[in-house]
Design an enzyme around this catalytic site. Structure first.
Site, PDB file in Angstrom:
ATOM      1  N   CYS A 403      47.705  31.792  -7.316  1.00  0.00           N
ATOM      2  CA  CYS A 403      46.942  31.661  -8.438  1.00  0.00           C
ATOM      3  C   CYS A 403      45.393  31.822  -8.351  1.00  0.00           C
ATOM      4  O   CYS A 403      44.973  32.848  -7.841  1.00  0.00           O
ATOM      5  CB  CYS A 403      47.357  30.444  -9.422  1.00  0.00           C
ATOM      6  SG  CYS A 403      46.841  30.660 -11.187  1.00  0.00           S
ATOM      7  N   HIS A 530      53.146  31.675  -9.548  1.00  0.00           N
ATOM      8  CA  HIS A 530      53.537  30.420  -8.748  1.00  0.00           C
ATOM      9  C   HIS A 530      54.885  30.404  -8.344  1.00  0.00           C
ATOM     10  O   HIS A 530      56.053  30.093  -8.907  1.00  0.00           O
ATOM     11  CB  HIS A 530      53.168  29.223  -9.872  1.00  0.00           C
ATOM     12  CG  HIS A 530      51.912  28.883 -10.256  1.00  0.00           C
ATOM     13  ND1 HIS A 530      51.130  27.681  -9.473  1.00  0.00           N
ATOM     14  CD2 HIS A 530      51.179  29.318 -11.083  1.00  0.00           C
ATOM     15  CE1 HIS A 530      49.882  27.898 -10.030  1.00  0.00           C
ATOM     16  NE2 HIS A 530      50.032  28.778 -10.893  1.00  0.00           N
ATOM     17  N   GLU A 532      56.206  28.836  -5.992  1.00  0.00           N
ATOM     18  CA  GLU A 532      57.077  27.290  -5.815  1.00  0.00           C
ATOM     19  C   GLU A 532      57.849  26.707  -6.599  1.00  0.00           C
ATOM     20  O   GLU A 532      58.650  26.023  -6.492  1.00  0.00           O
ATOM     21  CB  GLU A 532      55.700  26.183  -5.360  1.00  0.00           C
ATOM     22  CG  GLU A 532      54.937  26.187  -6.579  1.00  0.00           C
ATOM     23  CD  GLU A 532      53.814  26.880  -6.870  1.00  0.00           C
ATOM     24  OE1 GLU A 532      52.944  26.579  -7.763  1.00  0.00           O
ATOM     25  OE2 GLU A 532      53.617  28.084  -6.534  1.00  0.00           O
TER      26      GLU A 532
END
Length: 608
Positions: A403, A530, A532
């Site tokens: 990001c 993102h 994750e």
């Protein structure tokens, strides 16, 4: 539908979220379909506008909901996909009731906490519990509900009242309450004190809820320990809970052991008995989970990742990133060490004001095997992140920017390689003469909550001959979760690509940059999304797997076996399976898990 409620007493931060996630995992491993709900008593509509220092990270769901980080734990442990409605807040409930009142739905009645707020809570729980979250048709068998906060908090009272009514409505065989509480040890006496938990349970009963299972945290000055028989006997007698329904949650080498800890103490049998599930649910099958948890304990070859951020004082601000790093490091058979670097400490101003902090930060950065720059908001520490990105690029250190981290990498490249020294993001300089990162046209500049580009969005690979595409199994496109207001200025893309920066992933329009790479670098990738948020134990995010693999010299092996990548990004190339890791490391001499030099944060479960 069966319901398991997890509440907390005495103090916050005891691990209700991990306990609820672990219970869900055990139930799922017993052949039951499971869903989860998190209740947050705060009046924010969602977690989107909350500071990471206040509440940890904001977890993003596929539907774009910005929710509490515990929903991330639920998704990772239970491998499910939740929705906005799975996170209930006071703000949502009160807004729902007020909207109904404004429409005239209450037919002139005086709107009150009881029954209107409490009824709305119960209706919300019952409705959401029947929404499938595992990709299969039909409702789940069990809904695990976590009540945020601590019993006695004034903001929790409407929820406790509602849940008391709800337990009566659904019936005694359909509702199980697990109360997580602290049993402290007074060092002078050295005795486990049960009085705080007794008072917590008494208060809970006084508000209409009766716990069926007590999960106790007990601590000494060094490590958490199991409850002794004397303490358990007191709790059983004064809390009126069967001794076999009292379990201990003590410290373990990593949080993957918590479900095993509950299983070994027969917590699942107690839940089955309360919910009349004996004969329906089987003994939990956790062989793979057990092998992974034990293999993780045996890892000893280190890999060091420098995490350069602005919220490094609170590890929960980067919880999903840390989880994703762990998932990838286990897959690569490496013991993860995260070096926390406050971005401002890399800046020249710190060299003058606090030279010791400056030297320490640079020592960590130069000693790292890989560099990760996560997302964030605001201009504090931006120059330090730019410095870190430049260091990784010029010194050929594996790098992953997420990001803001991607945007930082683009700004740095524009300044250093293109020679556009005034290149900047309009987030940090609204009047930037060379705005290489700009505010998105559809964004709102007047309202912050829920106005970003949020949730699952599709990214199309522009070429399959790049590291990111190979890591994802050479797919044509991927779906990842987003949370941002700014994007790379498309006016600069051609110049950047001509200078050697490759935008290998774009959105469906081809104008929004999603993935950027340096082809001639060992591993230099930035992503607007993102990754994750979709990483799972045993199914690491491909980009995190790539970072760890590059950091420990295994990237070529991973890339050569892309045909073995499954749909979730799990690589068989390095780790093969957790039993291999276990065998590979069985002769390793491990250091005690509780020693502070081996604890890099709360993630590993040294303190869960």
């Amino acid at each position: 539908m069966k319901y398991v409620l997890v509440s907390g007493g005495v103090v916050s931060g005891l691990g209700k979220g991990v306990t609820a996630s672990s219970i869900g995992l055990i139930l799922k491993a017993s052949g039951l379909r499971v869903t989860a709900i998190k209740i947050d008593p705060y009046f924010n509509t969602d977690a989107g506008t909350m500071s990471p220092f206040q509440h940890g990270e904001v977890f993003v769901l596929d539907d774009g909901a910005e929710v509490d980080l515990d929903l991330g734990n639920y998704e990772r442990f239970m491998d499910i996909k939740l929705t906005s409605d799975n996170n209930i807040t006071s703000g949502k409930i009160y807004q729902f009731v007020i909207d109904k009142e404004r429409r005239g739905d209450y037919l002139g009645k005086t709107v009150q906490v009881v029954p209107h707020i409490t009824d709305a809570i119960q209706e919300w729980i019952e409705r959401v519990a029947h929404i499938p979250v595992d990709g299969k048709p039909g409702p789940a068998d069990v809904c695990v509900i976590e009540l945020g906060g601590t019993i006695g908090d004034i903001e929790s009272m409407p929820f406790i009242q509602a849940l008391g009514q709800f337990s009566y409505r659904v019936g005694s065989g359909n509702f199980c309450l697990v109360h997580v509480s602290l049993v402290p040890v007074v060092n002078v006496v050295g005795e486990q004190k049960t009085k705080p938990t007794q008072h917590s349970v008494r208060r809970l009963r006084g508000q209409g809820l009766t716990p069926h299972i007590l999960a106790c945290r007990s601590t000494t000055s060094i490590v958490f320990q199991a409850l002794d028989e004397n303490a358990k006997g007191k709790l059983s007698q004064f809390c009126m809970i069967r001794a076999e329904n009292i379990v201990t949650l003590y410290d373990v080498p990593n949080i993957w052991h918590i479900p095993l800890l509950l299983r070994d103490q027969k917590a699942h049998e107690a839940i089955f008995k309360v919910l009349n599930l004996n004969g329906v649910a089987r003994e939990p099958s956790l062989e793979e989970w057990t092998c992974r948890a034990e293999a993780y304990d045996l890892l000893h070859e280190p890999v060091r990742i420098a995490l350069v951020g602005k919220y490094t004082d609170l590890s929960d601000a980067y919880l999903s990133i840390l989880k994703a790093l762990v998932h990838a490091s286990v897959d690569c058979q490496k013991k993860l060490f995260v070096d926390w670097i406050l971005a401002t400490n890399l800046e020249d101003a710190t060299a003058k004001e606090n030279p010791d902090a400056y030297k320490a930060a640079w020592k960590l950065l130069k000693g790292a095997d890989g560099v990760l720059i996560p997302g964030g908001f605001g201009d504090r520490g931006v120059q330090g992140k730019i410095i870190a990105a430049k260091y990784a690029r010029e010194n050929r250190i594996p790098f992953l920017g997420i990001c803001l981290g991607m945007q930082i990498a683009v700004v740095e490249f524009t300044r250093s390689v293109l020679g556009v020294h005034d290149a900047n993001s309009t987030e940090f300089d609204p009047n930037a003469k060379s705005p290489v990162v700009i505010f998105m046209p559809e964004g709102s500049k007047t309202h912050m909550g829920g106005t970003m580009r949020l949730g699952s969005r599709r990214t199309f690979f522009q070429t399959k001959d790049c590291k990111s595409a190979k890591l994802y199994g050479c797919k044509g496109f991927i779906d990842e979760r987003h949370r941002h207001r700014y994007e790379v200025n498309p006016d600069f893309v051609v110049r950047l690509e001509n200078a050697g920066l490759s935008f290998t992933g774009k959105d469906e329009t081809g104008k929004r940059m999603e993935i950027v790479e340096l082809p001639n670098h060992p591993y230099f990738i930035g992503v607007q999304f993102h990754p994750e948020f979709k990483s799972r134990p045993g199914k690491p995010s491909p980009l995190f797997l790539g970072l760890i693999a590059a950091a420990c010299g295994q990237l070529d092996t991973v890339l050569q076996h892309t045909s073995n990548l499954d749909s979730c990004g799990l690589s068989k190339a390095v780790g093969t399976d957790v039993s291999t890791i276990k065998a590979y490391n069985k002769k390793a001499v491990m250091k005690p898990a509780y020693r502070p030099e081996y604890v890099y944060g709360s993630l590993n479960g040294y303190h869960f």
